[in-house]
Design an enzyme around this catalytic site. Structure first.
Site, PDB file in Angstrom:
ATOM      1  N   ASP A  53       0.788  -1.250   0.000  1.00 53.42           N
ATOM      2  CA  ASP A  53       0.000   0.000   0.000  1.00 53.42           C
ATOM      3  C   ASP A  53       0.816   1.294   0.000  1.00 53.42           C
ATOM      4  OD1 ASP A  53      -1.568  -2.107   0.824  1.00 53.42           O
ATOM      5  OD2 ASP A  53      -2.302  -1.135   2.627  1.00 53.42           O
TER       6      ASP A  53
ATOM      7  N   GLU B 277     -10.626  -2.651   4.029  1.00 57.23           N
ATOM      8  CA  GLU B 277      -9.339  -2.100   4.457  1.00 57.23           C
ATOM      9  C   GLU B 277      -9.164  -0.703   3.856  1.00 57.23           C
ATOM     10  OE1 GLU B 277      -6.408  -5.878   4.759  1.00 57.23           O
ATOM     11  OE2 GLU B 277      -6.785  -5.267   2.703  1.00 57.23           O
TER      12      GLU B 277
END
Ligand code: FRU
Length: 502
Positions: free
Chosen positions: A50, A237
């Protein structure tokens, strides 16, 4: 008339530089290093996932990201750091936040989160009057070996701060700052709104996002919870919440991004909600079905840049271009993981008043680009383009649909391989088929076919196609629908075939 003449001339000019299939040219193989993208960012080495803490300060865009300093597979999660002045060329800086040992037998990994510029020194971390302090709000993921297995024992939110524009950091000595006693509670995204800090943070297994506020980034008060709607096939998420301008008027709406949505439950992806936020509660507009940010398999965990200058009202997001299903197996050498192009966001209402996310790449203008307009007869005749820059280029295609029949654009085309973009004029379905794109057998789920509905606009289909050695990013009709997929061709032929009867 003039326009039509120019179009035909463009095609003739392009045809002159084309090669035919019969020509026996020496096609170089893709060497291990050749999957590295030329105009997307990938870390110099090791594993990445990420993007974290995207923030702008004093002319620099900061990209922090999930990183394993020790290997090209997931583990030892820390925050790496790169900066750019133009969102095009990135300079790698030293590791920002490293995992640490705790006083007991546990360790803390630095999971995803955000960075804010605390210009009013609300946190008190900086010298009085200092306006450029950065505060990172990250998930402290505590883990431990239990019965020989590494297991997560807690997730809570913690702080670190930097007075030198992210070059060096100190962990807050009273971490964590937000702990609700859950093992899955992560990915805080913090922003400044109406004189307070707001945080959205995920309760992944409950398909929910909690919203908190704070005046000093240290004490957090719960305001509301949003969720249990949209796609709940996979855990939620990396939430984010931010204002997005509506095209054509002064209006702004709030957009919530969530990572995980997928029609096919095997795959991760992202969904979005459009709605309103009163400072406490996010209320989603009524929507039909799941709204996908990107229709490909490789766009995840995107978050917006904080603190963009006032003359830049459109948010910019950046995503991790991979997929948890096979991310650890992708056939790159020395590094694994890369980022999408940065994308500028706006909203466009349709005739029934539903707002759609529009994404435009903030691209590098040094990209070798071919621009081409084609009509039905051109598609029938077909064209094979030779891209000077091999497997890294931008192809800006406008198709005047008129009498056109179904057609395809074969990207990364060589004798054995092709990544095929195909358009069905009746269903308006645009499909990317990577089942024969090159190396596909490193994971059984990798060979896949993606599709999205792209209705023509003013009789035209516009395809802005970014191909960069191991990634294909397609922005259809000026960013009305986007598709991102990784691909691993084995030849550097740089050929594109376009036509009806390929
Ligand atoms: C999303 C994610 C986050 C987590 C991070 C760990 O891709 O699973 O929820 O913070 O990756 O690396």
């Amino acid at each position: 008339m003039m326009h039509k003449l120019l179009t035909s001339l463009t095609i003739i000019a392009l045809l002159a530089t084309c090669t035919t299939k019969e020509e026996k040219t020496q096609v170089p193989d893709v060497e291990p290093g050749d999957y590295r993208p030329a105009y997307h960012y990938a870390p110099p080495q090791n594993w990445t996932n990420d993007p974290n803490g995207l923030v702008y300060l004093d002319g620099e865009y900061h990209l922090f990201y999930q990183y394993n300093p020790e290997a090209d597979t997931w583990g030892h999660m820390s925050w790496a750091h790169a900066v750019s002045e133009d969102l095009k060329t990135w300079e790698e800086l030293p590791l920002a936040l490293a995992e640490y040992q705790n006083a007991d037998s546990t360790e803390t990994m630095i999971f995803s989160g955000s960075v804010v510029v605390d210009s009013l020194n609300t946190s008190g971390f900086f010298e009085p009057g200092f306006k450029k302090g950065m505060v990172a709000i990250y998930t402290s993921h505590v883990h431990q070996e239990i019965d020989g297995k590494d297991q997560g024992v807690a997730q809570h939110q913690s702080l670190a701060y930097s007075a030198d524009k992210g070059r060096s950091w100190k962990y807050f000595d009273k971490n964590p700052v937000l702990d609700i006693g859950m093992k899955d509670f992560r990915d805080p995204s913090v922003f400044w709104y109406e004189g307070m800090w707001k945080m959205v943070v995920a309760k992944p297994k409950e398909y929910a996002v909690q919203i908190y506020e704070s005046s000093d980034l240290k004490k957090w008060t719960r305001l509301s919870e949003f969720g249990r709607m949209g796609d709940m096939a996979k855990i939620w998420e990396c939430p984010s919440l931010f204002k997005v301008p509506v095209e054509g008027n002064e209006e702004e709406k709030w957009v919530m991004l969530i990572s995980s949505a997928a029609e096919d439950t095997e795959f991760t992806g992202m969904q979005y909600f459009v709605g309103s936020f009163d400072g406490k509660r996010f209320q989603a507009d009524r929507q039909k079905g799941v709204r996908r940010v990107d229709y490909g398999k490789d766009f995840y965990a995107a978050i917006p840049f904080n603190n963009l200058p006032a003359n830049q009202p459109k948010p910019i997001i950046l995503g991790w271009a991979s997929n948890w299903v096979y991310a650890g197996k992708t056939p790159t050498t020395g590094y694994r993981g890369m980022f999408s192009l940065p994308r500028q966001l706006s909203l466009r209402p349709d005739s029934s008043g539903v707002y759609h996310l529009i994404q435009q790449p903030v691209f590098k203008d040094k990209i070798s680009t071919k621009t081409l307009t084609m009509k039905a007869p051109d598609l029938k005749a077909g064209v094979v383009l030779k891209m000077d820059a091999g497997n890294s280029y931008r192809l800006n295609l406008t198709i005047e649909l008129d009498e056109a029949e179904n057609f395809s654009v074969k990207l990364l085309n060589n004798e054995m391989e092709e990544s095929v973009l195909a358009y069905d004029v009746v269903t308006n379905k645009l499909t990317l088929d990577r089942t024969k794109s090159g190396k596909v057998d490193f994971h059984e789920k990798f060979p896949s076919v993606e599709s999205m509905i792209v209705p023509p606009r003013n009789g035209e289909l516009k395809l802005d196609i970014f191909v960069d050695n191991s990634i294909v990013e397609i922005f259809a009709n000026d960013g009305a629908a986007v598709l991102t997929d990784l691909v691993y061709p084995t030849k550097k032929k740089g050929e594109v075939a376009i036509g009806t009867n390929l």
